[in-house]
Design a protein around this motif. Structure first.
Motif, PDB file in Angstrom:
ATOM      1  N   MET A 124       0.826  -1.203   0.000  1.00 43.53           N
ATOM      2  CA  MET A 124       0.000   0.000   0.000  1.00 43.53           C
ATOM      3  C   MET A 124       0.863   1.257   0.000  1.00 43.53           C
ATOM      4  SD  MET A 124      -3.302   0.021  -0.272  1.00 43.53           S
ATOM      5  CE  MET A 124      -3.735   1.588   0.478  1.00 43.53           C
ATOM      6  N   ALA A 125       1.934   1.239   0.791  1.00 41.98           N
ATOM      7  CA  ALA A 125       2.807   2.413   0.845  1.00 41.98           C
ATOM      8  C   ALA A 125       3.467   2.651  -0.506  1.00 41.98           C
ATOM      9  CB  ALA A 125       3.862   2.229   1.942  1.00 41.98           C
ATOM     10  N   ALA A 126       3.927   1.587  -1.147  1.00 38.54           N
ATOM     11  CA  ALA A 126       4.548   1.736  -2.466  1.00 38.54           C
ATOM     12  C   ALA A 126       3.543   2.249  -3.488  1.00 38.54           C
ATOM     13  CB  ALA A 126       5.129   0.403  -2.928  1.00 38.54           C
ATOM     14  N   ALA A 127       2.307   1.751  -3.398  1.00 40.01           N
ATOM     15  CA  ALA A 127       1.277   2.221  -4.326  1.00 40.01           C
ATOM     16  C   ALA A 127       1.001   3.701  -4.114  1.00 40.01           C
ATOM     17  CB  ALA A 127       0.005   1.405  -4.145  1.00 40.01           C
ATOM     18  N   LEU A 128       0.859   4.124  -2.871  1.00 47.81           N
ATOM     19  CA  LEU A 128       0.598   5.535  -2.589  1.00 47.81           C
ATOM     20  C   LEU A 128       1.763   6.419  -3.024  1.00 47.81           C
ATOM     21  CD1 LEU A 128      -1.111   5.090   0.874  1.00 47.81           C
ATOM     22  CD2 LEU A 128      -2.155   6.217  -1.111  1.00 47.81           C
ATOM     23  N   ARG A 129       2.975   5.971  -2.784  1.00 44.86           N
ATOM     24  CA  ARG A 129       4.145   6.753  -3.183  1.00 44.86           C
ATOM     25  C   ARG A 129       4.210   6.932  -4.698  1.00 44.86           C
ATOM     26  NH1 ARG A 129       8.678   7.579   0.382  1.00 44.86           N
ATOM     27  NH2 ARG A 129       7.676   8.399   2.274  1.00 44.86           N
ATOM     28  N   SER A 130       3.635   6.005  -5.437  1.00 43.46           N
ATOM     29  CA  SER A 130       3.660   6.134  -6.897  1.00 43.46           C
ATOM     30  C   SER A 130       2.623   7.129  -7.401  1.00 43.46           C
ATOM     31  CB  SER A 130       3.433   4.766  -7.550  1.00 43.46           C
ATOM     32  OG  SER A 130       2.098   4.329  -7.415  1.00 43.46           O
ATOM     33  N   ARG A 131       1.742   7.604  -6.519  1.00 43.80           N
ATOM     34  CA  ARG A 131       0.734   8.633  -6.790  1.00 43.80           C
ATOM     35  C   ARG A 131      -0.159   8.307  -7.985  1.00 43.80           C
ATOM     36  NH1 ARG A 131       1.623  13.302  -3.458  1.00 43.80           N
ATOM     37  NH2 ARG A 131      -0.382  13.986  -4.322  1.00 43.80           N
ATOM     38  N   PRO A 132      -0.784   7.136  -7.991  1.00 42.37           N
ATOM     39  CA  PRO A 132      -1.736   6.854  -9.064  1.00 42.37           C
ATOM     40  C   PRO A 132      -3.066   7.543  -8.790  1.00 42.37           C
ATOM     41  CG  PRO A 132      -1.750   5.049  -7.522  1.00 42.37           C
ATOM     42  CD  PRO A 132      -0.728   6.047  -7.000  1.00 42.37           C
ATOM     43  N   ALA A 133      -3.917   7.580  -9.796  1.00 40.45           N
ATOM     44  CA  ALA A 133      -5.268   8.094  -9.592  1.00 40.45           C
ATOM     45  C   ALA A 133      -6.123   7.081  -8.839  1.00 40.45           C
ATOM     46  CB  ALA A 133      -5.909   8.430 -10.936  1.00 40.45           C
ATOM     47  N   VAL A 134      -5.852   5.801  -9.042  1.00 41.61           N
ATOM     48  CA  VAL A 134      -6.698   4.747  -8.478  1.00 41.61           C
ATOM     49  C   VAL A 134      -5.821   3.645  -7.898  1.00 41.61           C
ATOM     50  CG1 VAL A 134      -8.517   3.063  -8.947  1.00 41.61           C
ATOM     51  CG2 VAL A 134      -8.468   5.215 -10.229  1.00 41.61           C
ATOM     52  N   ILE A 135      -6.151   3.187  -6.689  1.00 42.74           N
ATOM     53  CA  ILE A 135      -5.532   1.995  -6.108  1.00 42.74           C
ATOM     54  C   ILE A 135      -6.655   0.999  -5.843  1.00 42.74           C
ATOM     55  CG2 ILE A 135      -4.238   1.024  -4.180  1.00 42.74           C
ATOM     56  CD1 ILE A 135      -2.909   3.715  -3.783  1.00 42.74           C
ATOM     57  N   VAL A 136      -6.465  -0.234  -6.304  1.00 39.68           N
ATOM     58  CA  VAL A 136      -7.486  -1.269  -6.153  1.00 39.68           C
ATOM     59  C   VAL A 136      -6.863  -2.460  -5.420  1.00 39.68           C
ATOM     60  CG1 VAL A 136      -9.294  -2.585  -7.313  1.00 39.68           C
ATOM     61  CG2 VAL A 136      -8.389  -0.529  -8.395  1.00 39.68           C
ATOM     62  N   PRO A 137      -6.929  -2.490  -4.080  1.00 36.42           N
ATOM     63  CA  PRO A 137      -6.402  -3.630  -3.324  1.00 36.42           C
ATOM     64  C   PRO A 137      -7.449  -4.736  -3.189  1.00 36.42           C
ATOM     65  CG  PRO A 137      -7.008  -1.876  -1.818  1.00 36.42           C
ATOM     66  CD  PRO A 137      -7.344  -1.387  -3.202  1.00 36.42           C
ATOM     67  N   PHE A 138      -6.998  -5.978  -3.338  1.00 33.18           N
ATOM     68  CA  PHE A 138      -7.849  -7.153  -3.160  1.00 33.18           C
ATOM     69  C   PHE A 138      -7.427  -7.854  -1.875  1.00 33.18           C
ATOM     70  CE2 PHE A 138      -8.405  -6.079  -7.490  1.00 33.18           C
ATOM     71  CZ  PHE A 138      -9.640  -6.571  -7.878  1.00 33.18           C
ATOM     72  N   VAL A 139      -8.353  -7.931  -0.923  1.00 35.72           N
ATOM     73  CA  VAL A 139      -8.025  -8.522   0.373  1.00 35.72           C
ATOM     74  C   VAL A 139      -9.093  -9.550   0.749  1.00 35.72           C
ATOM     75  CG1 VAL A 139      -6.649  -6.619   1.265  1.00 35.72           C
ATOM     76  CG2 VAL A 139      -9.132  -6.550   1.517  1.00 35.72           C
ATOM     77  N   THR A 140      -8.640 -10.596   1.442  1.00 37.64           N
ATOM     78  CA  THR A 140      -9.532 -11.702   1.792  1.00 37.64           C
ATOM     79  C   THR A 140     -10.152 -11.497   3.166  1.00 37.64           C
ATOM     80  OG1 THR A 140      -7.606 -12.917   2.576  1.00 37.64           O
ATOM     81  CG2 THR A 140      -8.353 -13.366   0.333  1.00 37.64           C
ATOM     82  N   ARG A 141     -11.105 -12.363   3.497  1.00 35.11           N
ATOM     83  CA  ARG A 141     -11.877 -12.214   4.734  1.00 35.11           C
ATOM     84  C   ARG A 141     -11.292 -12.947   5.934  1.00 35.11           C
ATOM     85  NH1 ARG A 141     -18.140 -12.966   4.099  1.00 35.11           N
ATOM     86  NH2 ARG A 141     -17.709 -15.160   3.726  1.00 35.11           N
ATOM     87  N   PRO A 142     -10.883 -14.223   5.844  1.00 35.44           N
ATOM     88  CA  PRO A 142     -10.515 -14.968   7.062  1.00 35.44           C
ATOM     89  C   PRO A 142      -9.215 -14.461   7.694  1.00 35.44           C
ATOM     90  CG  PRO A 142     -10.876 -16.431   5.165  1.00 35.44           C
ATOM     91  CD  PRO A 142     -10.764 -15.046   4.633  1.00 35.44           C
ATOM     92  N   GLY A 143      -9.043 -14.837   8.958  1.00 35.11           N
ATOM     93  CA  GLY A 143      -7.755 -14.592   9.590  1.00 35.11           C
ATOM     94  C   GLY A 143      -6.680 -15.449   8.945  1.00 35.11           C
TER      95      GLY A 143
END
Length: 775
Positions: free
Chosen positions: A596-615
């Protein structure tokens, strides 16, 4: 049986006549401006034979009154964030936007040129009308000579004072309301007003219901919608119910629609009576009940154009026709017979020359009315003075969005975000913690929302340090959680993209990836377009919007195939202009922060993270011989290096399959003596930010030629990484069995897909046998 509306905070006002105190001279001047505007719209369509003249004409009085009387803004500084905005939710009225912008510029140029910006890119000149619906490579002499703007078919922020691209059905209303949310939060009680122009047809998409409900529930009193009720769409001449006549599409009228959602209503009976229009707009400014407001103007599509109703939506007069000339007679009189016309209408150079000669006639006509030009320019000066007199400043404690990007250091994990080996943490919860940390660091620059799934998706972690409850402009302005209409992936994505577009926040919205990925794709794509085109008027880093695809993939198996959708990633993966978007598929909680930090540092218009539900278990990566989590910042990295020449290379993407591989398949392969090389894909877009030498080092042609893949998403997400026919034939993916998967615990769904450790082990062994036969 009939039933009235229940209790409302909003008020409803009828305007059937003009206020007595309005100046007759001012009304005459503003009506004259509308005539010029209507004529320019007619000229635009004539020489382009494209656009939307009817709805542009019907909104003329509305725009004239708003821009020259109601709004407070600085003609010389289009990028000021403290000024009122007119946002075109009705993107098809772009013909009118460009015509009005050029007319305003010309009136000021002739009346008080010192009020104009010094730089041409901050203006929309008469010359720029030559670029309407023209490609940037348009090959005509004047287009090139004057560096004419290539004005898009629907508005984009390459045009001064335009913050958002709009046009896709219903998106503009939500994103414009997002602008209002952001302005309200950043400036506090005295926020700029966001004036939103729309038509009744634009109210019919479902995402508009969601956005309008959100504004009403949130007391968004700085939002004012101007509704051009002309009753005509593309296919219908009676869109809504009106009185006792049923509508073709909906059985409410616009006043009822907004009043239902607790918006103040001002109904202007005649949208072509400048006195009534001014009266309605001024009444809209007088409300003090902390609710948003709509001004509904009854108009006619194509008014005085010669073609009315639905036929005027995207159609107009033939080039140089008698009907075209008649439409211009109110401005030019008998001179219409002398209007320029190309000898060959197919010759673009001749068309351009005739077009410009006609616009020069409009300029000359304006020059013959210096009092009108001076009066309108003085109104621009007054709007500027009223704005400056407010002394509007960011509220006390206003957020600083730049601190989000400054805090996003992928090389250093904040203490609050460290996780202990051996514990279990859901990816979604870790992402929520990351958003919460960034929100604290920035003083609340993240505004979050979900489709009635705040805790379920854990995006609620983003607002944990701030007041509970939903944001309300009047009663709970400190909350960072927006009420976005309920189960509303569509509307929330539109609103939060607008929040980001304002420039002082990051909007973050969450739902099941199965739903928000497709429904959020349109506003995400339009936001990326906005940020690219914004560079023409306001160069600078892109303004990020986060579209969180929670409960992603097969591990949501209990909810069944309708929810546990492997297809969601393919909609976004490498599917935008390079540099405008980043997808993320971290597999283990320790990868959330660096990716996430690398994505934000790249300053895109859109970040789309895919994250799962279980622990998910926090693994001792070093002890397992795996690369550190920080390697995720490369986008593609060697999760496990071979000890020598690898027997096989496997490319993995997706948390569910990665855990099954690491915890089950990998130990069995190593026990068999297989020297396996494993590559993990966190983000192709981050990978593309590496220089060519580093990309080749991490994943060059040789690896691609010998690799097979294992993905928790769809087969095409592997095509870039798996280049050989054999590798693709052996690549494993959820639909490899030829059917949608059933329900059950995530592990069982992964087992059904043949992607559990046992299935992966067998699949990789088969590929090893294929390689052996090939050798």
């Amino acid at each position: 049986m009939s039933r009235a509306f229940g209790p409302r905070r909003a008020k409803w006002i009828e305007v059937n006549e003009a206020d007595a105190g309005l100046s007759a001279e001012a009304l005459e001047q503003l009506t004259r401006v509308d005539l010029y505007y209507r004529s320019i719209v007619t000229i635009q369509f004539n020489f382009h034979q494209s656009g939307h003249p009817g709805g542009s004409v019907s909104a003329g009085h509305i725009m004239t009154a708003a821009l020259f009387d109601t709004m407070e803004y600085d003609m010389g500084a289009p990028n000021r964030s403290d000024q009122d905005l007119l946002s075109f939710a009705a993107g098809h009225k772009a013909t009118g936007l460009y015509g009005m912008w050029a007319l305003r510029d010309e009136l000021v140029r002739q009346g008080r040129p010192e009020l104009l910006p010094e730089e041409d890119h901050l203006r929309l000149r008469f010359e720029d009308l030559l670029g309407f619906r023209r490609n940037p490579t348009h090959p005509t002499p004047l287009f090139d000579k004057w560096d004419v703007k290539a004005l898009d078919g629907h508005p984009t922020p390459m045009v001064p004072f335009v913050r958002l691209a709009s046009g896709p059905s219903g998106v503009g209303m939500g994103s414009s309301i997002g602008l209002a949310f952001a302005a309200a939060d950043y400036f506090g009680a005295d926020a700029p007003r966001i004036h939103i122009l729309e038509g009744e047809g634009g109210l019919t998409p479902g995402r508009v219901y969601e956005a309008v409900a959100s504004a009403g529930a949130s007391g968004l009193s700085n939002a004012i919608c101007h509704l051009d009720w002309n009753q005509a769409s593309i296919d219908s001449n009676f869109v809504t119910r009106e009185g006792d006549q049923w509508g073709d599409y909906v059985q409410w009228d616009p006043m009822e629609f907004f009043y239902l959602h607790d918006w103040n209503v001002v109904h202007v009976a005649d949208g072509f009576d400048m006195g009534q229009v001014l009266t309605g707009q001024r009444r809209a400014l007088d409300f003090d009940n902390d609710q948003p407001t709509v001004v509904v103007y009854r108009t006619e599509k194509g008014w005085k154009y010669g073609i009315t109703g639905k036929k005027s939506h995207g159609g107009g007069h033939a080039m140089g026709s008698d009907e075209y000339r008649e439409a211009l007679r109110p401005l030019f009189g008998d001179v219409v017979s002398e209007l320029p016309h190309p000898d060959d209408p197919k010759d673009l150079t001749q068309v351009e020359a005739a077009y410009w000669a006609t616009l020069e006639m409009v300029q000359a006509k304006l020059a013959s009315e210096p009092e009108l030009c001076k009066a309108m320019a003085d109104r621009m000066s007054d709007a500027h003075s009223r704005l400056d007199a407010r002394g509007r400043q960011p509220r006390e404690g206003a957020p600083d969005v730049e601190k989000i990007y400054a805090a996003a250091d992928p090389n250093t994990v904040p203490d609050q975000l460290t996780v202990d080996v051996g514990t279990k943490v859901p990816l979604r919860k870790q992402l929520g913690a990351v958003l919460g940390y960034l929100n604290e660091q920035s003083g609340g620059a993240l505004l979050v929302g979900a489709a009635d799934l705040l805790d379920s998706t854990a995006v609620s972690g983003g607002s944990k340090a701030f007041p509970d409850g939903f944001f309300h402009y009047g009663t709970n302005p400190g909350s960072r959680t927006l009420s976005l209409g309920g189960i509303c992936e569509d509307g929330l994505s539109c609103i939060l993209s607008g929040v980001s577009g304002f420039g002082h926040h990051v909007g973050a919205g969450a739902s099941y990836g199965a739903f928000i990925s497709p429904l959020g794709h349109i506003p995400a794509r339009v936001h990326a377009i906005s940020q690219q085109y914004r560079q023409e008027c306001e160069p600078g880093p892109y303004r990020t919007f986060i579209l969180q695809c929670g409960h992603a993939g097969m591990k949501t198996g209990e909810d069944g195939p309708t929810h546990a959708d492997p297809q969601a990633l393919q909609l976004h993966l490498e599917n935008y202009v390079p540099g405008t978007a980043v997808t993320l598929t971290p597999w283990e909680p320790q990868e959330i922060w660096p990716s996430m930090a690398a994505a934000l540092r790249s300053r895109p218009a859109v970040i789309v993270p895919f994250v799962t539900r279980p622990g998910e278990p926090i693994l001792d990566r070093e002890g397992l011989g795996l690369a550190p989590a920080s390697a995720a910042t490369k986008g593609v990295y060697l999760l496990r290096e071979a000890e020598g020449t690898p027997d096989v290379t496997v490319v993995i993407q997706g948390s569910g399959v990665a855990y099954a591989f690491v915890q089950d398949a990998l130990p069995r392969l190593l026990e068999d003596g297989v020297d396996i090389e494993v590559v993990y894909v966190t983000s192709p877009e981050l990978f593309d930010l590496l220089d060519a030498e580093r990309r080749a080092e991490v994943f060059g042609h040789e690896r691609a030629a010998r690799a097979m893949g294992v993905t928790g998403f769809t087969l095409p997400t592997m095509y870039r990484w798996i280049r050989s026919d054999a590798g693709r034939a052996h690549t494993m993916y959820p639909f490899q069995g030829g059917h949608y998967l059933g329900s059950g615990a995530g592990e069982m769904v992964i087992h059904e897909a043949g992607l559990d450790g046992e299935g992966q082990y067998a699949g990789i062994r088969k590929y090893l046998e294929e390689l052996a036969r090939g050798r």
